[in-house]
Design a protein around this motif. Structure first.
Motif, PDB file in Angstrom:
ATOM      1  N   SER A  24      16.256   3.234 -88.656  1.00 35.38           N
ATOM      2  CA  SER A  24      15.320   4.338 -88.901  1.00 35.38           C
ATOM      3  C   SER A  24      14.164   3.910 -89.805  1.00 35.38           C
ATOM      4  O   SER A  24      13.496   4.752 -90.400  1.00 35.38           O
ATOM      5  CB  SER A  24      16.068   5.515 -89.518  1.00 35.38           C
ATOM      6  OG  SER A  24      16.638   5.129 -90.755  1.00 35.38           O
ATOM      7  N   THR A  25      13.917   2.613 -89.872  1.00 37.11           N
ATOM      8  CA  THR A  25      12.855   2.078 -90.721  1.00 37.11           C
ATOM      9  C   THR A  25      11.506   2.682 -90.354  1.00 37.11           C
ATOM     10  O   THR A  25      11.122   2.710 -89.190  1.00 37.11           O
ATOM     11  CB  THR A  25      12.769   0.540 -90.573  1.00 37.11           C
ATOM     12  OG1 THR A  25      14.039  -0.017 -90.881  1.00 37.11           O
ATOM     13  CG2 THR A  25      11.714  -0.047 -91.481  1.00 37.11           C
ATOM     14  N   GLU A  26      10.789   3.177 -91.359  1.00 35.75           N
ATOM     15  CA  GLU A  26       9.412   3.622 -91.168  1.00 35.75           C
ATOM     16  C   GLU A  26       8.540   2.367 -91.187  1.00 35.75           C
ATOM     17  O   GLU A  26       8.626   1.559 -92.120  1.00 35.75           O
ATOM     18  CB  GLU A  26       8.987   4.574 -92.289  1.00 35.75           C
ATOM     19  CG  GLU A  26       9.745   5.879 -92.304  1.00 35.75           C
ATOM     20  CD  GLU A  26       9.330   6.813 -91.181  1.00 35.75           C
ATOM     21  OE1 GLU A  26       8.138   6.829 -90.820  1.00 35.75           O
ATOM     22  OE2 GLU A  26      10.211   7.518 -90.666  1.00 35.75           O
ATOM     23  N   HIS A  52       6.990   6.181 -80.660  1.00 36.63           N
ATOM     24  CA  HIS A  52       7.843   6.166 -81.856  1.00 36.63           C
ATOM     25  C   HIS A  52       7.105   6.770 -83.055  1.00 36.63           C
ATOM     26  O   HIS A  52       6.251   6.120 -83.649  1.00 36.63           O
ATOM     27  CB  HIS A  52       8.263   4.735 -82.188  1.00 36.63           C
ATOM     28  CG  HIS A  52       9.026   4.066 -81.101  1.00 36.63           C
ATOM     29  ND1 HIS A  52      10.372   4.276 -80.907  1.00 36.63           N
ATOM     30  CD2 HIS A  52       8.638   3.191 -80.132  1.00 36.63           C
ATOM     31  CE1 HIS A  52      10.780   3.557 -79.877  1.00 36.63           C
ATOM     32  NE2 HIS A  52       9.751   2.896 -79.390  1.00 36.63           N
ATOM     33  N   ARG A  54       7.918   7.030 -86.021  1.00 38.38           N
ATOM     34  CA  ARG A  54       8.123   6.304 -87.289  1.00 38.38           C
ATOM     35  C   ARG A  54       7.270   5.049 -87.384  1.00 38.38           C
ATOM     36  O   ARG A  54       7.325   4.329 -88.371  1.00 38.38           O
ATOM     37  CB  ARG A  54       9.600   5.972 -87.483  1.00 38.38           C
ATOM     38  CG  ARG A  54      10.200   5.059 -86.461  1.00 38.38           C
ATOM     39  CD  ARG A  54      11.719   4.991 -86.627  1.00 38.38           C
ATOM     40  NE  ARG A  54      12.347   4.140 -85.662  1.00 38.38           N
ATOM     41  CZ  ARG A  54      12.753   2.899 -85.893  1.00 38.38           C
ATOM     42  NH1 ARG A  54      12.605   2.384 -87.092  1.00 38.38           N
ATOM     43  NH2 ARG A  54      13.316   2.188 -84.944  1.00 38.38           N
TER      44      ARG A  54
END
Length: 103
Positions: A24-26, A52, A54
């Protein structure tokens, strides 16, 4: 933070993170380019940003850009980094991939 010399490496890293459903890395990319017409992998980066939420990408053109250019004017500087990247915090990393002048 990247330029044309680091674009392929940056794209590969971004794609790998985004392809992992457990990650879930931004992700933020600030891409320095001489001109808005010379952005390597621009279509692919922008397609990923659409798919995406993010992932976000911004550009900095060191030469004059058209009025339609939605990016920064000039080489990457501390102000652009502050407006594009998250503030320093535990778990936050900023990676630079590109030419010697970018570092």
């Amino acid at each position: 933070i990247t330029d044309a010399d680091g674009a392929a490496t940056t794209f590969q890293a971004v794609q790998r993170l985004l392809d992992n459903p457990r990650d879930s890395t931004e992700i933020r990319v600030l891409y320095e380019t001489p001109s808005e017409d010379g952005i390597a992998l621009r279509n692919r980066l922008e397609a990923l940003a659409l798919i995406h939420p993010r992932f976000k990408v911004r550009y900095a053109a060191t030469e004059a850009a058209s009025e339609k250019f939605d990016g920064f004017a000039g080489p990457v500087d501390a102000g652009m980094v502050a407006r594009t990247m998250p503030p320093p915090a535990a778990g936050t990393e900023v990676v630079v991939a590109g030419s010697e002048g970018l570092r």
